[in-house]
Design a protein around this motif. Structure first.
Motif, PDB file in Angstrom:
ATOM      1  N   PRO A 117       0.815  -1.225   0.000  1.00 20.12           N
ATOM      2  CA  PRO A 117       0.000   0.000   0.000  1.00 20.12           C
ATOM      3  C   PRO A 117       0.844   1.269   0.000  1.00 20.12           C
ATOM      4  O   PRO A 117       0.506   2.249  -0.667  1.00 20.12           O
ATOM      5  N   ARG A 118       1.942   1.250   0.730  1.00 23.11           N
ATOM      6  CA  ARG A 118       2.809   2.431   0.758  1.00 23.11           C
ATOM      7  C   ARG A 118       3.526   2.614  -0.574  1.00 23.11           C
ATOM      8  O   ARG A 118       3.745   3.735  -1.023  1.00 23.11           O
ATOM      9  N   GLU A 119       3.918   1.502  -1.192  1.00 24.82           N
ATOM     10  CA  GLU A 119       4.605   1.576  -2.480  1.00 24.82           C
ATOM     11  C   GLU A 119       3.717   2.196  -3.547  1.00 24.82           C
ATOM     12  O   GLU A 119       4.210   2.821  -4.499  1.00 24.82           O
ATOM     13  N   GLU A 120       2.421   2.037  -3.420  1.00 23.37           N
ATOM     14  CA  GLU A 120       1.496   2.643  -4.375  1.00 23.37           C
ATOM     15  C   GLU A 120       1.442   4.161  -4.223  1.00 23.37           C
ATOM     16  O   GLU A 120       1.136   4.875  -5.175  1.00 23.37           O
ATOM     17  N   MET A 121       1.757   4.667  -3.033  1.00 22.64           N
ATOM     18  CA  MET A 121       1.648   6.094  -2.757  1.00 22.64           C
ATOM     19  C   MET A 121       2.942   6.855  -3.040  1.00 22.64           C
ATOM     20  O   MET A 121       2.912   8.035  -3.391  1.00 22.64           O
ATOM     21  N   LEU A 122       4.087   6.191  -2.870  1.00 26.34           N
ATOM     22  CA  LEU A 122       5.372   6.876  -2.983  1.00 26.34           C
ATOM     23  C   LEU A 122       6.447   5.904  -3.447  1.00 26.34           C
ATOM     24  O   LEU A 122       6.157   4.759  -3.785  1.00 26.34           O
ATOM     25  N   ASP A 123       7.688   6.383  -3.502  1.00 21.58           N
ATOM     26  CA  ASP A 123       8.818   5.548  -3.890  1.00 21.58           C
ATOM     27  C   ASP A 123       9.690   5.264  -2.670  1.00 21.58           C
ATOM     28  O   ASP A 123       9.801   6.097  -1.763  1.00 21.58           O
ATOM     29  N   PHE A 124      10.320   4.075  -2.668  1.00 22.27           N
ATOM     30  CA  PHE A 124      11.256   3.716  -1.614  1.00 22.27           C
ATOM     31  C   PHE A 124      12.655   3.559  -2.190  1.00 22.27           C
ATOM     32  O   PHE A 124      12.819   3.160  -3.353  1.00 22.27           O
ATOM     33  N   THR A 125      13.651   3.864  -1.386  1.00 23.86           N
ATOM     34  CA  THR A 125      15.021   3.555  -1.763  1.00 23.86           C
ATOM     35  C   THR A 125      15.250   2.056  -1.575  1.00 23.86           C
ATOM     36  O   THR A 125      14.348   1.323  -1.163  1.00 23.86           O
ATOM     37  N   SER A 126      16.462   1.620  -1.851  1.00 23.83           N
ATOM     38  CA  SER A 126      16.807   0.242  -1.526  1.00 23.83           C
ATOM     39  C   SER A 126      16.728   0.066  -0.012  1.00 23.83           C
ATOM     40  O   SER A 126      16.950   1.011   0.752  1.00 23.83           O
ATOM     41  N   ALA A 127      16.405  -1.151   0.434  1.00 29.61           N
ATOM     42  CA  ALA A 127      16.292  -1.417   1.872  1.00 29.61           C
ATOM     43  C   ALA A 127      17.674  -1.392   2.521  1.00 29.61           C
ATOM     44  O   ALA A 127      18.663  -1.827   1.926  1.00 29.61           O
ATOM     45  N   PHE A 128      17.743  -0.890   3.737  1.00 35.72           N
ATOM     46  CA  PHE A 128      19.021  -0.848   4.450  1.00 35.72           C
ATOM     47  C   PHE A 128      19.036  -1.727   5.691  1.00 35.72           C
ATOM     48  O   PHE A 128      20.095  -1.922   6.303  1.00 35.72           O
ATOM     49  N   TYR A 129      17.874  -2.278   6.075  1.00 38.99           N
ATOM     50  CA  TYR A 129      17.840  -3.133   7.258  1.00 38.99           C
ATOM     51  C   TYR A 129      16.651  -4.077   7.163  1.00 38.99           C
ATOM     52  O   TYR A 129      15.559  -3.675   6.758  1.00 38.99           O
ATOM     53  N   GLU A 276      -1.730  -4.190  10.054  1.00 45.11           N
ATOM     54  CA  GLU A 276      -2.110  -4.916   8.843  1.00 45.11           C
ATOM     55  C   GLU A 276      -1.849  -6.407   9.007  1.00 45.11           C
ATOM     56  O   GLU A 276      -2.680  -7.243   8.626  1.00 45.11           O
ATOM     57  N   THR A 277      -0.692  -6.737   9.587  1.00 42.37           N
ATOM     58  CA  THR A 277      -0.344  -8.146   9.781  1.00 42.37           C
ATOM     59  C   THR A 277      -1.310  -8.835  10.735  1.00 42.37           C
ATOM     60  O   THR A 277      -1.768  -9.957  10.464  1.00 42.37           O
ATOM     61  N   LEU A 278      -1.629  -8.194  11.842  1.00 43.15           N
ATOM     62  CA  LEU A 278      -2.545  -8.795  12.808  1.00 43.15           C
ATOM     63  C   LEU A 278      -3.936  -8.980  12.220  1.00 43.15           C
ATOM     64  O   LEU A 278      -4.619  -9.972  12.498  1.00 43.15           O
ATOM     65  N   ARG A 279      -4.376  -8.038  11.395  1.00 42.09           N
ATOM     66  CA  ARG A 279      -5.683  -8.192  10.738  1.00 42.09           C
ATOM     67  C   ARG A 279      -5.684  -9.396   9.796  1.00 42.09           C
ATOM     68  O   ARG A 279      -6.656 -10.152   9.735  1.00 42.09           O
ATOM     69  N   LYS A 280      -4.602  -9.572   9.044  1.00 40.39           N
ATOM     70  CA  LYS A 280      -4.507 -10.717   8.135  1.00 40.39           C
ATOM     71  C   LYS A 280      -4.541 -12.036   8.895  1.00 40.39           C
ATOM     72  O   LYS A 280      -5.096 -13.031   8.411  1.00 40.39           O
TER      73      LYS A 280
END
Length: 377
Positions: A117-129, A276-280
């Motif tokens: 859902p967040r990826e649909e709203m904006l862009d992310f850099t590469s993951a660092f952790y 979100e995880t707990l709802r799933k």
């Protein structure tokens, strides 16, 4: 005849067509070079860096200075790229996400996990952790009969009890066969003799005293001797197993893993990906503004477990709840942290390249050790 006339184009139309060709070529060149013009224009001004307190990734000191894993990483990248910036903090994760998506901030640097859902709203850099969700519970577990009852009604417990009863019946039957004609205590009708033999076997097993009763024949006494010695060992092993199971249940409490969360009172941070995880997983939960408030609810007996990003939980427990809250040795639902930017931001690629370089450097290992300790979790 001109070239344009040869192509069947009028002069005016030819100028428009040439202009379109020029614009398309320019767009392609910019796209191939990562929009350097846009990046240069962005770097000419002071970059607005959005953040939110989430120790140990982003922490604001009494003097207003920001530190933390994410903050230190951003400062190092900004120094290498000669980026001028200022911090702008938000109160909640959703507010920070909205600020990045709307362009209110040029980049969001905090403890942000990458989700669809967040990826649909904006862009992310590469993951660092990379990490996952952890479960915090009260140290020692709650005082409850529920763990004891679950142990006493478990399949393994019932199997052990039935095995002991079965052994007593078998040995009682053997003793009756050997003694029924030589010992009046086990004689008489089959029902009387067999019941007396099984009763004696059970009493001998529990070591409650057998008085003058017992086998009189040599084979019967040999069987009785083996049974009494063997039953002592069997009862000791059985008692030790039950005691161990009950002790572990008591020490660990009613929550030992993810499957137990559906049976207890669970808390999560408002607006986090944990919800979100707990709802799933169809796990009911109560929302709290931050991890500290949720852990305090456990200490006050209002919650049984609190679920959140494991490193954030570990940090908060080590700072304020070291003697009253424990973190279970459980990690689930893998999470990846990254910086967030408005969609199409020219900062994404250069920041990602620098970020990937830094997380493979000795400096990164030292940073994780400084904030998280040996394991980096």
């Amino acid at each position: 005849m001109s070239v344009w006339q040869g192509l069947g184009l009028r002069p005016a139309a030819s100028y428009v067509t040439a202009l379109w060709f020029f614009l398309l070529a320019s767009w392609a060149a910019v796209a191939q070079t990562g929009n350097p013009a846009g990046l240069d224009a962005l770097l000419q001004r002071e970059i607005v860096v959005g953040t939110k307190e989430a120790a140990p990734f982003a922490m604001k000191g009494p003097d207003g200075q920001w530190t933390g894993i994410s903050i230190d990483l951003w400062r190092r990248i900004a120094a290498q790229k000669n980026i001028r910036f200022r911090f702008h903090d938000e109160d909640t994760v959703p507010a920070l996400i909205d600020a990045a998506a709307s362009g209110k901030v040029d980049i969001a640097v905090a403890a942000l996990t990458v989700t669809a859902p967040r990826e649909e709203m904006l862009d992310f850099t590469s993951a660092f952790y990379g990490t996952g969700l952890g479960i915090a519970v009260a140290s020692g577990g709650p005082a409850s009969l529920a763990p004891v009852m679950r142990t006493l009604t478990s399949v393994s417990f019932l199997q052990a009890v039935l095995a002991l009863i079965g052994l007593a019946l078998v040995v009682g039957f053997v003793v009756w066969l050997l003694e029924r004609r030589h010992n009046e205590e086990f004689g008489g009708s089959v029902a009387k003799g067999l019941s007396s033999s099984v009763w004696w076997t059970t009493v001998a097993m529990t070591q409650r005293g057998i008085g003058h009763q017992g086998p009189r024949t040599m084979p019967g006494r040999l069987i009785a001797m083996v049974w009494m010695v063997g039953s002592i060992i069997t009862i000791a092993v059985f008692t030790a197993a039950i005691t161990s199971a009950l002790t572990v249940r008591h020490l660990q409490g009613s929550v030992q893993g993810v499957t137990d969360l559906s049976k207890v009172r669970v808390g999560a941070v408002t607006g986090s990906s944990t919800e979100e995880t707990l709802r799933k997983l169809r796990i009911g939960f109560e929302s709290f503004p931050n991890a500290k408030d949720g852990l305090q609810a456990i200490r006050d007996g209002k919650l049984d477990a609190f679920v959140y990003d494991r490193p954030l939980l570990a940090w908060t427990i080590s700072q304020d709840f070291r003697n009253s809250i424990q973190l279970l040795d459980v990690i689930f639902d893998q999470q990846h942290y990254a910086f967030a930017l408005p969609s199409g931001s020219p900062l994404r690629k250069p920041v990602s390249v620098s970020l990937l370089t830094e997380v493979r450097s000795p400096w990164w290992g030292e940073t994780l050790y400084r904030y998280l300790g040996d394991k980096g979790q």
